[in-house]
Motif scaffolding. Structure first.
Motif, PDB file in Angstrom:
ATOM      1  N   ASP A   1     -19.821 -35.095 -34.801  1.00  0.00           N
ATOM      2  CA  ASP A   1     -19.112 -36.186 -34.123  1.00  0.00           C
ATOM      3  C   ASP A   1     -19.051 -35.906 -32.621  1.00  0.00           C
ATOM      4  OD1 ASP A   1     -16.693 -37.732 -33.071  1.00  0.00           O
ATOM      5  OD2 ASP A   1     -16.826 -38.478 -35.116  1.00  0.00           O
ATOM      6  N   PRO A   2     -19.251 -36.938 -31.788  1.00  0.00           N
ATOM      7  CA  PRO A   2     -19.187 -36.730 -30.326  1.00  0.00           C
ATOM      8  C   PRO A   2     -17.844 -36.183 -29.849  1.00  0.00           C
ATOM      9  CG  PRO A   2     -20.125 -38.885 -30.839  1.00  0.00           C
ATOM     10  CD  PRO A   2     -19.633 -38.319 -32.130  1.00  0.00           C
ATOM     11  N   MET A   3     -16.762 -36.425 -30.622  1.00  0.00           N
ATOM     12  CA  MET A   3     -15.444 -35.975 -30.199  1.00  0.00           C
ATOM     13  C   MET A   3     -15.271 -34.463 -30.322  1.00  0.00           C
ATOM     14  SD  MET A   3     -13.890 -38.427 -28.900  1.00  0.00           S
ATOM     15  CE  MET A   3     -12.249 -37.723 -28.740  1.00  0.00           C
ATOM     16  N   ILE A   4     -16.229 -33.771 -30.920  1.00  0.00           N
ATOM     17  CA  ILE A   4     -16.160 -32.312 -30.986  1.00  0.00           C
ATOM     18  C   ILE A   4     -16.127 -31.726 -29.569  1.00  0.00           C
ATOM     19  CG2 ILE A   4     -17.471 -30.232 -31.557  1.00  0.00           C
ATOM     20  CD1 ILE A   4     -16.252 -31.225 -34.011  1.00  0.00           C
ATOM     21  N   LEU A   5     -16.996 -32.250 -28.697  1.00  0.00           N
ATOM     22  CA  LEU A   5     -17.015 -31.754 -27.313  1.00  0.00           C
ATOM     23  C   LEU A   5     -15.684 -32.004 -26.625  1.00  0.00           C
ATOM     24  CD1 LEU A   5     -20.527 -32.587 -25.765  1.00  0.00           C
ATOM     25  CD2 LEU A   5     -19.582 -30.369 -26.371  1.00  0.00           C
ATOM     26  N   SER A   6     -15.105 -33.178 -26.860  1.00  0.00           N
ATOM     27  CA  SER A   6     -13.807 -33.491 -26.264  1.00  0.00           C
ATOM     28  C   SER A   6     -12.736 -32.540 -26.790  1.00  0.00           C
ATOM     29  CB  SER A   6     -13.426 -34.939 -26.584  1.00  0.00           C
ATOM     30  OG  SER A   6     -12.211 -35.278 -25.967  1.00  0.00           O
ATOM     31  N   CYS A   7     -12.798 -32.249 -28.076  1.00  0.00           N
ATOM     32  CA  CYS A   7     -11.851 -31.306 -28.678  1.00  0.00           C
ATOM     33  C   CYS A   7     -11.992 -29.923 -28.042  1.00  0.00           C
ATOM     34  CB  CYS A   7     -12.098 -31.232 -30.179  1.00  0.00           C
ATOM     35  SG  CYS A   7     -11.121 -29.969 -31.022  1.00  0.00           S
ATOM     36  N   LEU A   8     -13.226 -29.486 -27.828  1.00  0.00           N
ATOM     37  CA  LEU A   8     -13.457 -28.183 -27.205  1.00  0.00           C
ATOM     38  C   LEU A   8     -12.877 -28.162 -25.790  1.00  0.00           C
ATOM     39  CD1 LEU A   8     -17.114 -27.423 -28.368  1.00  0.00           C
ATOM     40  CD2 LEU A   8     -15.041 -26.266 -29.120  1.00  0.00           C
ATOM     41  N   MET A   9     -13.058 -29.264 -25.059  1.00  0.00           N
ATOM     42  CA  MET A   9     -12.515 -29.327 -23.699  1.00  0.00           C
ATOM     43  C   MET A   9     -10.995 -29.267 -23.700  1.00  0.00           C
ATOM     44  SD  MET A   9     -14.776 -29.312 -21.349  1.00  0.00           S
ATOM     45  CE  MET A   9     -13.817 -29.885 -19.952  1.00  0.00           C
ATOM     46  N   GLU A  10     -10.378 -29.882 -24.695  1.00  0.00           N
ATOM     47  CA  GLU A  10      -8.921 -29.869 -24.770  1.00  0.00           C
ATOM     48  C   GLU A  10      -8.386 -28.458 -25.031  1.00  0.00           C
ATOM     49  OE1 GLU A  10      -7.918 -32.712 -27.710  1.00  0.00           O
ATOM     50  OE2 GLU A  10      -8.585 -34.433 -26.514  1.00  0.00           O
ATOM     51  N   HIS A  11      -9.216 -27.618 -25.631  1.00  0.00           N
ATOM     52  CA  HIS A  11      -8.784 -26.244 -25.933  1.00  0.00           C
ATOM     53  C   HIS A  11      -9.340 -25.235 -24.928  1.00  0.00           C
ATOM     54  CE1 HIS A  11      -7.873 -28.206 -29.788  1.00  0.00           C
ATOM     55  NE2 HIS A  11      -6.960 -27.261 -29.916  1.00  0.00           N
ATOM     56  N   LEU A  12      -9.912 -25.757 -23.842  1.00  0.00           N
ATOM     57  CA  LEU A  12     -10.414 -24.871 -22.796  1.00  0.00           C
ATOM     58  C   LEU A  12      -9.251 -24.102 -22.185  1.00  0.00           C
ATOM     59  CD1 LEU A  12     -13.213 -24.356 -21.481  1.00  0.00           C
ATOM     60  CD2 LEU A  12     -12.535 -25.944 -19.674  1.00  0.00           C
ATOM     61  N   TYR A  13      -9.444 -22.798 -21.971  1.00  0.00           N
ATOM     62  CA  TYR A  13      -8.444 -21.908 -21.385  1.00  0.00           C
ATOM     63  C   TYR A  13      -7.210 -21.733 -22.278  1.00  0.00           C
ATOM     64  CZ  TYR A  13     -11.283 -23.095 -17.302  1.00  0.00           C
ATOM     65  OH  TYR A  13     -12.316 -23.315 -16.453  1.00  0.00           O
ATOM     66  N   THR A  14      -7.371 -21.988 -23.588  1.00  0.00           N
ATOM     67  CA  THR A  14      -6.278 -21.713 -24.513  1.00  0.00           C
ATOM     68  C   THR A  14      -6.607 -20.455 -25.322  1.00  0.00           C
ATOM     69  OG1 THR A  14      -7.209 -23.036 -26.319  1.00  0.00           O
ATOM     70  CG2 THR A  14      -5.805 -24.186 -24.714  1.00  0.00           C
ATOM     71  N   GLU A  15      -5.649 -20.050 -26.147  1.00  0.00           N
ATOM     72  CA  GLU A  15      -5.857 -18.843 -26.940  1.00  0.00           C
ATOM     73  C   GLU A  15      -6.983 -19.005 -27.955  1.00  0.00           C
ATOM     74  OE1 GLU A  15      -2.122 -17.986 -28.697  1.00  0.00           O
ATOM     75  OE2 GLU A  15      -1.170 -17.330 -26.820  1.00  0.00           O
ATOM     76  N   LYS A  16      -7.222 -20.231 -28.388  1.00  0.00           N
ATOM     77  CA  LYS A  16      -8.254 -20.472 -29.399  1.00  0.00           C
ATOM     78  C   LYS A  16      -9.663 -20.412 -28.827  1.00  0.00           C
ATOM     79  CE  LYS A  16      -5.362 -23.238 -32.484  1.00  0.00           C
ATOM     80  NZ  LYS A  16      -5.187 -24.529 -33.185  1.00  0.00           N
ATOM     81  N   MET A  17      -9.794 -20.565 -27.515  1.00  0.00           N
ATOM     82  CA  MET A  17     -11.109 -20.581 -26.877  1.00  0.00           C
ATOM     83  C   MET A  17     -11.625 -19.150 -26.699  1.00  0.00           C
ATOM     84  SD  MET A  17     -13.673 -22.198 -25.615  1.00  0.00           S
ATOM     85  CE  MET A  17     -13.015 -23.870 -25.755  1.00  0.00           C
ATOM     86  N   VAL A  18     -12.956 -18.981 -26.937  1.00  0.00           N
ATOM     87  CA  VAL A  18     -13.594 -17.685 -26.688  1.00  0.00           C
ATOM     88  C   VAL A  18     -14.422 -17.792 -25.414  1.00  0.00           C
ATOM     89  CG1 VAL A  18     -13.628 -17.033 -29.109  1.00  0.00           C
ATOM     90  CG2 VAL A  18     -15.573 -18.276 -28.165  1.00  0.00           C
ATOM     91  N   GLU A  19     -14.633 -16.686 -24.762  1.00  0.00           N
ATOM     92  CA  GLU A  19     -15.251 -16.683 -23.435  1.00  0.00           C
ATOM     93  C   GLU A  19     -16.653 -17.278 -23.441  1.00  0.00           C
ATOM     94  OE1 GLU A  19     -16.107 -13.579 -19.720  1.00  0.00           O
ATOM     95  OE2 GLU A  19     -15.372 -12.840 -21.649  1.00  0.00           O
ATOM     96  N   ASP A  20     -17.486 -16.887 -24.427  1.00  0.00           N
ATOM     97  CA  ASP A  20     -18.860 -17.362 -24.456  1.00  0.00           C
ATOM     98  C   ASP A  20     -18.905 -18.875 -24.631  1.00  0.00           C
ATOM     99  OD1 ASP A  20     -21.572 -16.888 -24.247  1.00  0.00           O
ATOM    100  OD2 ASP A  20     -21.856 -16.736 -26.426  1.00  0.00           O
ATOM    101  N   CYS A  21     -18.055 -19.389 -25.498  1.00  0.00           N
ATOM    102  CA  CYS A  21     -17.982 -20.844 -25.696  1.00  0.00           C
ATOM    103  C   CYS A  21     -17.530 -21.536 -24.418  1.00  0.00           C
ATOM    104  CB  CYS A  21     -17.016 -21.147 -26.842  1.00  0.00           C
ATOM    105  SG  CYS A  21     -16.754 -22.914 -27.135  1.00  0.00           S
TER     106      CYS A  21
END
Length: 957
Positions: free
Chosen positions: A300-320
Motif C-alpha cells: 500500500d502507498p501509505m506504508i511510506l507515509s507510515c514510515l515517515m510518521e515514525h521517523l526519529y522515533t524509537e521504532k525507527m532503525v538507522e538504516d531505514c
C-alpha cells in the motif's frame, strides 16, 4: 544464427573498419557474439541501412531466448531447475519464448526477496539475465514478455508513441492509473491497464531500482559519481541509494545531469506507489514495517507515509531512516510520485494550479511548484475563497507534517536557502535544527530565503502540527490539557496558544518547553507569525501601525493607542474590540520570558550574565532577578526595568510573577476585580488569616517597589496629583526620568500629612502608606536607606523576624537617644511626628490602647489626631483608668514627643500649632496663650483711646 553471423561478417566487414568499430572486429564468427556486439554498439552505427538491418535482427533474436548469444549455454540448467521451459500443454502464443526470460527474471527477483531461498539462480545465468534486461530496456519490443502482455494497452494508450529510448514504457507507466485519470480529465476508456501488464511492469520497475546498469541514462550521466562515491555497491539497489545520498548533499556534490537522470528513474519506477519496488528500502525497513505499520496491507502507498510518521522515533532503525530520506528527497520534488496525494488533489491542482494530466510534465515548472501552490490554498479562509477540498487539504497537511522533519524535503527551501544554510547553520546537524537556525537568523537571510522561511513560519503559526517533532515532544501536555483543540480539523493557532498557556505545568517536559519557547521567540520577528494576532488585528495594524513589522513593535503601537484612548475617555476606541482582546493575550504571553521583550533583553544582556547567569528564563524568573538587584544594574538596564515596573504597576495583570504566585488568592479575594485594580485588591486582603504566605510575600515586594517612587503607585499619583507639585516641587525639579526618587516624594507627603495640609483623597492614600510602613520598615525607603547601620546594630533581632509587625520602628523609637546619624534621627523623629497625627500609624500604641479607644473614644472619628487627643485627655483625667499597657505606652510617647520637640523645633507656625495641640500640657499652654492674647487686646484698646484723644486736642487747637 551461424548463417547470419557469416553474412553479417562479409557485408559489414568494410563498415566495421571504416567506422572504427573495432570492438566487434575481433569477435569470433559462428557463435553469435558478433551480433551481440553489434546490438551493443548500434548507437554508434551511422549507416542507415546497416542500422535498420541490426534493429530488425535484434527484434528477431529477442523473440526467442535460444537466439540470444550465449544465453542458452549460461542458463540451460536454471531453465530446467525453475521449470521455465517453453514446451507447455494446450494453446500458446507462437512468440511466447520471451516467457522463458520473464520466468527466469521472476526467479531472480524471488531469490532476492527471500532471506533463505530454496532455489538459487547461478551466477552465470544471473549475468545473462541482467545482460538481456539491459539490452532490452531501451526498446519496448525487445522485452518480448512485456511486449505481448502489454501490446493491447500499447495500442490503446500509446498508439502515437514512437518506440525506442524507453518511450513506450514511460507511456504505459503514465497510464497505470487510467481509471482515476479518466474521471478527472474525461478520457473515457473502458478499463484499466490489464493486470497481467501491470504485474510485468512491476517486475520491470523492481529490476530497474535494483540494478543501475539497466538504466543507460544513469550509466552515462552518473559514471563519475559512481566511480568516486559508490564503487563496489552493485547489488540490491545500493548504488542508486548511494547516488541519492550524494544528491542529498551528504557525501559530496553531484552533477546536474546525474541528478536529473536519478529523478527520471524514480519517476519511471515510482517506488512511492509500492515501497517493495525499492529493494534497499524494503530490506532496511522490514522490521519497522512489521512493528509500526503492520496494520497497513503490504504494498500500500501509505506504508511510506507510515514510515515517515515514525521517523526519529524509537521504532525507527538507522538504516531505514537513511534509505527513507534518500527516497523522499526525490518524491518531494515531484508531487505525482506521492500516489495518495495525487489521487486526492489532482482535481484541485488542475483547478487552482493550472496542471493537467498525470503524464504531463513541464521542464519549465520548478521542483515542488505544484505542491507549493496546493499548500498556499490549503490554509485559505472561506472569505478568501478558492480553498482545497477536504480530502486534498488533509493530504497536504500530511505531507507538510512529514517534510518539516528535514529541510531537504522542501525543494524551494533548500534551493533558495542553500547559501544561508552553509553560512549560518553548518554546525546545526541535529534533527529539525536547520529550520530553527534559519528562523533564528531570519533578519540575516537573503531576501528569497527569508521569504520562504517567513511563509513557512507563518504557516506553522496557523497549524503548529506541521512541526511534527514538536508535536511528538508535546504529546503528554497535549493529551492532558489541549486534546480538544488538537482534535480540531482546523487549528487556527489554538493549539500553540494552549501549549503556551500550559508551558509551566508539571507535566511539561524540557523538549516541549524549549520548542514552544523557540516558536514564541520566532514569532517576535514578525507579527504575521502569530496567526490569531494577525487575523484579529491585521486591519488595525494597516490603519494605525503601517510599515511596522516586528511583533513587539506592533504590540507597543496598538497598546499605546488603546491606553491613550482610555486615558482620554474616547467615545470610540480606534483599536477594534477583537484586536484589543487578542492584544491582551499577546501582552500577557510576552511577560513570561525576558527574551520576548527584545529591547529589555538587549539592554540587560550583560547584567543578566553578571548577576542572573544561573537563573532560568521561563516564568519571568530573569525579570524578577533583575528587579531584586535593581540598584546594581547598569544605567540603561535600570531605566528599562523601571519602565517595565511602571507599566506593570499601571496594569498588574502584566506582572507575570505576581499573577502566577497569587493566582489562587486572586480567585478567592478578587474574582470580580478589574485587572488595573488587582494589586490594590490584594493589598487590602494582605493580612487576612487565609492569605497564602508566598502571595503575601510577593505583595510586600510590590509594595516596597511602589514606595520607592510615587510614579510606581498609580492610585497615589492620581489622588495626589495636585498635592505633589504644590508641596514637593523641589524634589521633582531634581528628579530624572526612569530613575527612582527613593521615596522622597512620599516622605514629603507624609510630613504634610502630619501637618494636616493634604487634600482628602491624598490624605487617605498617605495614611494607608504610613500605616503599612509602620508595620514593616522595608516599606519606608528613606528610613531603610538612612538607618541601615542603626537597624543592623540596634535592632538586628527585630529585623530578622519572619513577619514584620512594627518591631523595628518601635526599636528605633526606644533607642532614639542612641542614634548618632542625623539623617536617621530625622527619620525617626518624622515617624513620631506622624504618629501624633493618627494613632493608626503607630501600631504598637494602637494595639496597646485598642480597648481604651473603644471605651473612651468610640464616638471620636479617626484622623487628624482626634483619637490621640482623646487618649491624652483621658490620661490627664484622674477619673479615667486606662489599661496599664496603654498608659505605659502613652507616657513613653509623651517623653519621646518632648524630646522630639527639643531636638527638632517647629519649622513654621502650622508645625508649632500641631505641636501645641498634641502636647500633654495643651490646656496650660492654651490658657497662657489666651491670657497673653487678652492682655495684648486690652493694651491695644488703651492705646487706641489715647491716640484718639490726642488727635482731637490737636484739631481743637
Amino acid at each position: 544464427k551461424v548463417k547470419f553471423s557469416s553474412c553479417s561478417h562479409s557485408i559489414l566487414i568494410f563498415f566495421l573498419f571504416s567506422k572504427q568499430i573495432k570492438e566487434c572486429a575481433d569477435e569470433p564468427v559462428g557463435k553469435g557474439f558478433l551480433v551481440s556486439c553489434l546490438v551493443d554498439h548500434r548507437g554508434n552505427i551511422t549507416e542507415y541501412q546497416c542500422h535498420q538491418y541490426i534493429t530488425k535482427m535484434t527484434a528477431i533474436i529477442f523473440s526467442d531466448y535460444r537466439l540470444i548469444c550465449g544465453f542458452m549455454d549460461d542458463c540451460k540448467a536454471d531453465i530446467n531447475l525453475l521449470k521455465c521451459g517453453s514446451i507447455r500443454p494446450g494453446e500458446k502464443d507462437a512468440h511466447s519464448q520471451g516467457e522463458v526470460v520473464a520466468c527466469l527474471e521472476k526467479g531472480l527477483v524471488k531469490e532476492a526477496e527471500e532471506t533463505d531461498p530454496r532455489i538459487q539462480v547461478s551466477d552465470q545465468c544471473k549475468k545473462a539475465i541482467l545482460r538481456v534486461a539491459e539490452l532490452s530496456s531501451d526498446d519496448f519490443h525487445l522485452d518480448r514478455h512485456l511486449y505481448f502482455a502489454c501490446r493491447d494497452d500499447r495500442e490503446r494508450f500509446c498508439e502515437n508513441t514512437q518506440a525506442g529510448e524507453g518511450r513506450v514504457y514511460k507511456c504505459l507507466f503514465n497510464h497505470k492509473f487510467e481509471e482515476s485519470m479518466s474521471e478527472k480529465v474525461g478520457i473515457c476508456f473502458s478499463r484499466q491497464v490489464s493486470s497481467e501488464c501491470q504485474g510485468e511492469m512491476l517486475d520491470y520497475r523492481r529490476m530497474l531500482m535494483e540494478d543501475f546498469s539497466l538504466s543507460p541514462e544513469i550509466i552515462l550521466s552518473c559514471r563519475g559519481e559512481i566511480e568516486h562515491h559508490c564503487s563496489g555497491l552493485h547489488r540490491k539497489g545500493r548504488t542508486l541509494h548511494c547516488l541519492m545520498k550524494v544528491v542529498r548533499g551528504e557525501k559530496g556534490n553531484v552533477g546536474l545531469n546525474c541528478q536529473q537522470a536519478l529523478q527520471t528513474l524514480i519517476q519511471e519506477t515510482d517506488p512511492g506507489a509500492d515501497y517493495r519496488i525499492d529493494r534497499a528500502l524494503n530490506e532496511a525497513c522490514e522490521s519497522v514495517i512489521q512493528t509500526a505499520c503492520k496494520h497497513i496491507r503490504s504494498g500500500d502507498p501509505m506504508i511510506l507515509s507510515c514510515l515517515m510518521e515514525h521517523l526519529y522515533t524509537e521504532k525507527m532503525v538507522e538504516d531505514c531512516e537513511h534509505r527513507l530520506l534518500e527516497l523522499q528527497y526525490f518524491i518531494s520534488r515531484d508531487w505525482k510520485l506521492d500516489t495518495v496525494l495525487y489521487r486526492k488533489c489532482q482535481g484541485d491542482a488542475s483547478r487552482l494550479c493550472h496542471t493537467h494530466g498525470w503524464n504531463e510534465t513541464s521542464e519549465l515548472m520548478p521542483p515542488g511548484a505544484v505542491f507549493s501552490c496546493l499548500y498556499r490554498h490549503a490554509y485559505r479562509t472561506e472569505e478568501q475563497g478558492r480553498r482545497l477540498s477536504r480530502e486534498c487539504r488533509a493530504e497536504v497537511q500530511r505531507i507538510l507534517h512529514q517534510r518539516a522533519m528535514d529541510v531537504k524535503l522542501d525543494p524551494a527551501l533548500q534551493d533558495k536557502c542553500m547559501i544561508d544554510l552553509g553560512k549560518w547553520c553548518s554546525e546545526k546537524t541535529e534533527t529539525g535544527q536547520e529550520l530553527e537556525c534559519l528562523q533564528d537568523h531570519l533578519d540575516d537571510l537573503v531576501s528569497e530565503c527569508r521569504d520562504i522561511v517567513g511563509n513557512l513560519t507563518e504557516l506553522e503559526s496557523e497549524d503548529i502540527q506541521i512541526e511534527a517533532l514538536l508535536m511528538r515532544a508535546c504529546e503528554p501536555i497535549i493529551q492532558t490539557f489541549c486534546h480538544e483543540v488538537a482534535d480540531n480539523q482546523i487549528d487556527s493557532g489554538d493549539l500553540m496558544e494552549c501549549l503556551i498557556q500550559n508551558k509551566h505545568q508539571k507535566e511539561m517536559n524540557e523538549k516541549c518547553a524549549i520548542g514552544v519557547t523557540h516558536f514564541q521567540l520566532v514569532q517576535m520577528k514578525d507579527f504575521r507569525f502569530s496567526y490569531k494576532f494577525k487575523m484579529a488585528c491585521k486591519e488595525d495594524v494597516l490603519k494605525l501601525c503601517p510599515n511596522i513589522k516586528k511583533k513587539v513593535d506592533v504590540v507597543i503601537c496598538l497598546s499605546t493607542t488603546v491606553r491613550n484612548d482610555t486615558l482620554q475617555d474616547a467615545k470610540e476606541h480606534r483599536v477594534s474590540l477583537k484586536c484589543r482582546k487578542q492584544l491582551r493575550v499577546e501582552e500577557l504571553e510576552m511577560t513570561e520570558d525576558i527574551r520576548l521583550e527584545p529591547e529589555l533583553y538587549e539592554a540587560c544582556k550583560s547584567d543578566i550574565k553578571n548577576y542572573c547567569q544561573n537563573v532560568p528564563y521561563g516564568n519571568a524568573q530573569i525579570i524578577e532577578c533583575l528587579k531584586e538587584i535593581k540598584k546594581q544594574l547598569s544605567t540603561r538596564c535600570h531605566q528599562k526595568v523601571f519602565k517595565l515596573q511602571e507599566t506593570e504597576m499601571m496594569d498588574p495583570e502584566l506582572d507575570y510573577t505576581l499573577m502566577r504566585v497569587c493566582k489562587q488568592m486572586i480567585k478567592r479575594f478578587c474574582p470580580e476585580a478589574d485587572s488595573k485594580n488587582m494589586l490594590q485588591c490584594l493589598k487590602q486582603n494582605k493580612n487576612s488569616e487565609v492569605m497564602d504566605p508566598k502571595c503575601k510575600q510577593m505583595i510586600t515586594k510590590r509594595q516596597i517597589t511602589q514606595n520607592t517612587d510615587y510614579r510606581l503607585n498609580p492610585v497615589l499619583r492620581k489622588a495626589c496629583k495636585a498635592d505633589i507639585p504644590k508641596f514637593c516641587q523641589n524634589i521633582l525639579n531634581r528628579a530624572k526620568d526612569d530613575t527612582e526618587l527613593e521615596g522622597q516624594v512620599i516622605s514629603c507627603l507624609k510630613l504634610k500629612y502630619a501637618d494636616q495640609r493634604l487634600s482628602p483623597d491624598c490624605e487617605d492614600q498617605i495614611r494607608v502608606i504610613i500605616q503599612e510602613s509602620a508595620l514593616d520598615y522595608r516599606l519606608d525607603p528613606q528610613l531603610q536607606m538612612h538607618c541601615s547601620e542603626e537597624i543592623s546594630s540596634l535592632c538586628a533581632e527585630e529585623a530578622a523576624a519572619q513577619e514584620q509587625t512594627g518591631q523595628v520602628e518601635e526599636c528605633l523609637k526606644v533607642n532614639l537617644l542612641k542614634i548618632k546619624t542625623e539623617m536617621c534621627k530625622k527619620e525617626v523623629l518624622n515617624m513620631l511626628k506622624e504618629s501624633k497625627a493618627d494613632i493608626f500609624v503607630d501600631p504598637v500604641l494602637h494595639t496597646a490602647c485598642a480597648l481604651d479607644i473603644k471605651h473612651h473614644c468610640a464616638a471620636i472619628p479617626p484622623g487628624r489626631g482626634r483619637q490621640m487627643s482623646c487618649l491624652m485627655e483621658a490620661l490627664e483625667d484622674k477619673r479615667v483608668r486606662l489599661q496599664p499597657e496603654c498608659k505605659k505606652r502613652l507616657n513613653d510617647r509623651i517623653e519621646m514627643w518632648s524630646y522630639a520637640a527639643k531636638v527638632a523645633p517647629a519649622e513654621g507656625f502650622s508645625d508649632l500649632a500641631m505641636q501645641v495641640m498634641t502636647s500633654p500640657s495643651k490646656n496650660y499652654i492654651l490658657s497662657v496663650i489666651t491670657v497673653g492674647i487678652c492682655v495684648l487686646f486690652l493694651i491695644g484698646l488703651m492705646c487706641g483711646r489715647i491716640t484718639k484723644r490726642v488727635t482731637r486736642e490737636l484739631k481743637d487747637r
